[in-house]
Design a protein around this motif. Structure first.
Motif, PDB file in Angstrom:
ATOM      1  N   ILE A   1      -5.026  -5.064  -8.466  1.00 23.79           N
ATOM      2  CA  ILE A   1      -5.152  -6.364  -7.803  1.00 23.79           C
ATOM      3  C   ILE A   1      -3.782  -6.798  -7.305  1.00 23.79           C
ATOM      4  CG2 ILE A   1      -5.965  -8.720  -7.982  1.00 23.79           C
ATOM      5  CD1 ILE A   1      -8.156  -6.734  -8.552  1.00 23.79           C
ATOM      6  N   LEU A   2      -3.703  -7.148  -6.021  1.00 23.13           N
ATOM      7  CA  LEU A   2      -2.467  -7.613  -5.400  1.00 23.13           C
ATOM      8  C   LEU A   2      -2.513  -9.138  -5.329  1.00 23.13           C
ATOM      9  CD1 LEU A   2       0.106  -6.432  -4.046  1.00 23.13           C
ATOM     10  CD2 LEU A   2      -1.152  -6.500  -1.880  1.00 23.13           C
ATOM     11  N   LEU A   3      -1.659  -9.791  -6.098  1.00 18.03           N
ATOM     12  CA  LEU A   3      -1.621 -11.248  -6.156  1.00 18.03           C
ATOM     13  C   LEU A   3      -0.320 -11.779  -5.556  1.00 18.03           C
ATOM     14  CD1 LEU A   3      -2.898 -12.008  -9.786  1.00 18.03           C
ATOM     15  CD2 LEU A   3      -4.167 -12.273  -7.647  1.00 18.03           C
ATOM     16  N   GLY A   4      -0.363 -13.053  -5.182  1.00 19.46           N
ATOM     17  CA  GLY A   4       0.824 -13.711  -4.663  1.00 19.46           C
ATOM     18  C   GLY A   4       0.417 -14.871  -3.783  1.00 19.46           C
ATOM     19  N   PRO A   5       1.306 -15.837  -3.579  1.00 18.85           N
ATOM     20  CA  PRO A   5       0.975 -17.015  -2.769  1.00 18.85           C
ATOM     21  C   PRO A   5       0.755 -16.666  -1.301  1.00 18.85           C
ATOM     22  CG  PRO A   5       3.312 -16.978  -3.308  1.00 18.85           C
ATOM     23  CD  PRO A   5       2.683 -15.880  -4.098  1.00 18.85           C
ATOM     24  N   ASN A   6       0.218 -17.616  -0.548  1.00 22.90           N
ATOM     25  CA  ASN A   6       0.022 -17.429   0.891  1.00 22.90           C
ATOM     26  C   ASN A   6       1.351 -17.075   1.570  1.00 22.90           C
ATOM     27  OD1 ASN A   6      -2.709 -18.026   0.821  1.00 22.90           O
ATOM     28  ND2 ASN A   6      -2.389 -20.207   1.171  1.00 22.90           N
ATOM     29  N   GLY A   7       1.279 -16.145   2.531  1.00 25.11           N
ATOM     30  CA  GLY A   7       2.457 -15.785   3.308  1.00 25.11           C
ATOM     31  C   GLY A   7       3.411 -14.833   2.637  1.00 25.11           C
ATOM     32  N   VAL A   8       3.037 -14.329   1.461  1.00 24.35           N
ATOM     33  CA  VAL A   8       3.959 -13.456   0.731  1.00 24.35           C
ATOM     34  C   VAL A   8       3.902 -12.015   1.220  1.00 24.35           C
ATOM     35  CG1 VAL A   8       2.451 -12.662  -1.158  1.00 24.35           C
ATOM     36  CG2 VAL A   8       4.876 -13.123  -1.613  1.00 24.35           C
ATOM     37  N   GLY A   9       2.884 -11.672   2.047  1.00 22.74           N
ATOM     38  CA  GLY A   9       2.832 -10.330   2.624  1.00 22.74           C
ATOM     39  C   GLY A   9       1.739  -9.435   2.095  1.00 22.74           C
ATOM     40  N   LYS A  10       0.738  -9.995   1.410  1.00 23.64           N
ATOM     41  CA  LYS A  10      -0.343  -9.155   0.857  1.00 23.64           C
ATOM     42  C   LYS A  10      -1.125  -8.457   1.975  1.00 23.64           C
ATOM     43  CE  LYS A  10      -2.422 -12.482  -1.393  1.00 23.64           C
ATOM     44  NZ  LYS A  10      -1.525 -13.587  -0.963  1.00 23.64           N
ATOM     45  N   SER A  11      -1.575  -9.232   2.963  1.00 25.35           N
ATOM     46  CA  SER A  11      -2.347  -8.640   4.063  1.00 25.35           C
ATOM     47  C   SER A  11      -1.493  -7.673   4.874  1.00 25.35           C
ATOM     48  CB  SER A  11      -2.900  -9.741   4.982  1.00 25.35           C
ATOM     49  OG  SER A  11      -3.834 -10.549   4.295  1.00 25.35           O
ATOM     50  N   THR A  12      -0.226  -8.011   5.055  1.00 28.28           N
ATOM     51  CA  THR A  12       0.682  -7.126   5.788  1.00 28.28           C
ATOM     52  C   THR A  12       0.813  -5.789   5.085  1.00 28.28           C
ATOM     53  OG1 THR A  12       1.938  -8.995   6.670  1.00 28.28           O
ATOM     54  CG2 THR A  12       3.045  -6.861   6.620  1.00 28.28           C
ATOM     55  N   LEU A  13       0.951  -5.817   3.766  1.00 25.94           N
ATOM     56  CA  LEU A  13       1.087  -4.565   3.020  1.00 25.94           C
ATOM     57  C   LEU A  13      -0.175  -3.721   3.143  1.00 25.94           C
ATOM     58  CD1 LEU A  13       2.828  -2.849   1.165  1.00 25.94           C
ATOM     59  CD2 LEU A  13       1.948  -4.138  -0.784  1.00 25.94           C
ATOM     60  N   LEU A  14      -1.352  -4.343   3.102  1.00 26.60           N
ATOM     61  CA  LEU A  14      -2.589  -3.592   3.268  1.00 26.60           C
ATOM     62  C   LEU A  14      -2.665  -2.973   4.664  1.00 26.60           C
ATOM     63  CD1 LEU A  14      -3.381  -4.817   0.548  1.00 26.60           C
ATOM     64  CD2 LEU A  14      -5.632  -5.328   1.488  1.00 26.60           C
ATOM     65  N   LYS A  15      -2.205  -3.689   5.683  1.00 25.96           N
ATOM     66  CA  LYS A  15      -2.213  -3.139   7.045  1.00 25.96           C
ATOM     67  C   LYS A  15      -1.245  -1.964   7.164  1.00 25.96           C
ATOM     68  CE  LYS A  15      -3.614  -7.431   9.325  1.00 25.96           C
ATOM     69  NZ  LYS A  15      -3.203  -8.567  10.180  1.00 25.96           N
ATOM     70  N   ILE A  16      -0.147  -2.006   6.436  1.00 23.33           N
ATOM     71  CA  ILE A  16       0.784  -0.880   6.446  1.00 23.33           C
ATOM     72  C   ILE A  16       0.155   0.318   5.752  1.00 23.33           C
ATOM     73  CG2 ILE A  16       3.001  -0.065   5.543  1.00 23.33           C
ATOM     74  CD1 ILE A  16       4.086  -2.889   6.026  1.00 23.33           C
ATOM     75  N   PHE A  17      -0.506   0.092   4.620  1.00 20.12           N
ATOM     76  CA  PHE A  17      -1.185   1.186   3.928  1.00 20.12           C
ATOM     77  C   PHE A  17      -2.269   1.815   4.809  1.00 20.12           C
ATOM     78  CE2 PHE A  17       0.085  -0.444  -0.457  1.00 20.12           C
ATOM     79  CZ  PHE A  17       0.819   0.691  -0.775  1.00 20.12           C
ATOM     80  N   SER A  18      -2.938   1.004   5.633  1.00 26.31           N
ATOM     81  CA  SER A  18      -4.021   1.529   6.468  1.00 26.31           C
ATOM     82  C   SER A  18      -3.514   2.159   7.764  1.00 26.31           C
ATOM     83  CB  SER A  18      -5.005   0.411   6.821  1.00 26.31           C
ATOM     84  OG  SER A  18      -4.422  -0.520   7.718  1.00 26.31           O
ATOM     85  N   GLY A  19      -2.216   2.027   8.051  1.00 24.27           N
ATOM     86  CA  GLY A  19      -1.657   2.602   9.262  1.00 24.27           C
ATOM     87  C   GLY A  19      -1.702   1.690  10.471  1.00 24.27           C
ATOM     88  N   LEU A  20      -2.204   0.464  10.314  1.00 26.46           N
ATOM     89  CA  LEU A  20      -2.241  -0.471  11.443  1.00 26.46           C
ATOM     90  C   LEU A  20      -0.856  -1.000  11.791  1.00 26.46           C
ATOM     91  CD1 LEU A  20      -5.443  -2.579  10.636  1.00 26.46           C
ATOM     92  CD2 LEU A  20      -5.173  -0.809  12.379  1.00 26.46           C
ATOM     93  N   LEU A  21       0.026  -1.072  10.808  1.00 26.37           N
ATOM     94  CA  LEU A  21       1.408  -1.485  11.016  1.00 26.37           C
ATOM     95  C   LEU A  21       2.328  -0.416  10.450  1.00 26.37           C
ATOM     96  CD1 LEU A  21       1.303  -5.260   9.930  1.00 26.37           C
ATOM     97  CD2 LEU A  21       1.288  -4.371  12.270  1.00 26.37           C
ATOM     98  N   SER A  22       3.530  -0.342  11.005  1.00 26.91           N
ATOM     99  CA  SER A  22       4.551   0.565  10.472  1.00 26.91           C
ATOM    100  C   SER A  22       5.651  -0.264   9.821  1.00 26.91           C
ATOM    101  CB  SER A  22       5.157   1.415  11.585  1.00 26.91           C
ATOM    102  OG  SER A  22       4.204   2.280  12.144  1.00 26.91           O
ATOM    103  N   PRO A  23       6.145   0.146   8.668  1.00 27.28           N
ATOM    104  CA  PRO A  23       7.226  -0.611   8.024  1.00 27.28           C
ATOM    105  C   PRO A  23       8.510  -0.531   8.831  1.00 27.28           C
ATOM    106  CG  PRO A  23       6.868   1.467   6.885  1.00 27.28           C
ATOM    107  CD  PRO A  23       5.767   1.356   7.901  1.00 27.28           C
ATOM    108  N   ARG A  24       9.314  -1.584   8.714  1.00 24.35           N
ATOM    109  CA  ARG A  24      10.627  -1.553   9.365  1.00 24.35           C
ATOM    110  C   ARG A  24      11.499  -0.489   8.713  1.00 24.35           C
ATOM    111  NH1 ARG A  24      14.074  -7.000  10.336  1.00 24.35           N
ATOM    112  NH2 ARG A  24      12.642  -7.066  12.107  1.00 24.35           N
ATOM    113  N   SER A  25      11.382  -0.358   7.389  1.00 25.92           N
ATOM    114  CA  SER A  25      12.075   0.700   6.664  1.00 25.92           C
ATOM    115  C   SER A  25      11.276   1.004   5.404  1.00 25.92           C
ATOM    116  CB  SER A  25      13.509   0.288   6.312  1.00 25.92           C
ATOM    117  OG  SER A  25      13.512  -0.852   5.473  1.00 25.92           O
TER     118      SER A  25
END
Length: 262
Positions: free
Chosen positions: A35-59
């Motif tokens: 389970i990935l927890l954290g307040p709004n805007g902390v990057g949970k959805s962003t991290l899932l998009k990176i795992f799925s390949g929709l986004l690429s990490p800056r580094s």
């Protein structure tokens, strides 16, 4: 630390000049519900998009089963990884059964068409999600909780071994939230599914999650069992609220209760 089915090492990401992930290190092990927890805007959805390949990490780097997500062809990726969001479509002109059957697309040939195995997987997905009696109903004719179950059923039908779920219970009542976590738990036990669930539901996550990953200020602040992670100190630091944490006498799981401000 050995890599899991999902792995992140030093992942950083920013939207223009706003950094949301500032060096994330984490793994999801085979057959684990994390389970990935954290307040709004902390990057949970962003991290899932990176795992799925929709986004690429800056580094930094992420891997799915040991390979970068973008190294997979789309059809190959769909056989390995499924994604469930928080708001399934309402206006698709199709029945629940037709929507769930879309999960078989990566397994079908150029001309499509449902094979016997496809139909067997669809029936199994409808049964596991408790949707057999609703199979002929339109997506717009069923409740939000039932649509969410349909989205999970489509993901099951896809046959992927890894699931990413982005706040899937955000708009659901307590009955449908519990039903969702029961389905995910059953998938883990019966199918060996590995799942990463981004959520705000601290109490239910404590009941059903094997491991909690708590994000704060763009990094993993704590990772471990619910008992280790869900402490008054961690929650106050991450969310800025005071809580008490004790054990549910019926299940032994951590129970989080906000302290009312005077």
């Amino acid at each position: 630390m050995s890599a899991g089915v999902l792995s992140a090492r030093g992942v950083r990401f920013a939207y223009r000049d706003r950094e949301v992930l500032a060096g994330v290190d984490m793994d999801v092990k085979e057959g684990e519900v994390a389970i990935l927890l954290g307040p709004n805007g902390v990057g949970k959805s962003t991290l899932l998009k990176i795992f799925s390949g929709l986004l690429s990490p800056r580094s930094g780097e992420v891997t799915l089963l040991g390979r970068p997500p973008r190294a997979f062809a789309r059809r190959e990726m769909a056989k390995l990884l499924s994604v469930v969001g928080q708001d399934p479509p309402v206006d698709f002109p199709m029945s629940v059964e037709e929507y769930v059957a879309l999960g078989r697309f990566p397994h079908q040939g150029f001309f499509g068409g449902m094979s016997g195995e496809d139909r067997e997987q669809m029936e199994r997905s409808l049964e596991m999600s408790g949707l057999l009696e609703l199979r002929g109903r339109g997506l717009g004719e069923i409740s939000a909780g039932e649509r969410q179950r349909a989205a999970v059923a489509r993901s099951i039908c896809q046959g992927a071994k890894v699931m990413l779920l982005d706040e899937p219970t955000a708009f659901l009542d307590i009955y449908h939230r519990v039903a969702f976590y029961e389905i995910v738990t059953r998938l883990k036990k019966e199918c060996g599914i590995s799942a990463l669930v981004a959520s705000h539901d601290l109490s239910l996550c404590a009941e059903y999650g094997e491991r909690i990953v708590l994000l704060s200020a763009g990094k993993v602040m704590a990772s471990g069992t619910p008992l280790d992670v869900l402490t008054p100190e961690n929650i106050r630091e991450a969310y800025g609220v005071s809580v008490t944490c004790d054990r549910n006498p019926a299940t032994g799981a951590v129970r989080v209760t906000p302290i009312r401000r005077e």
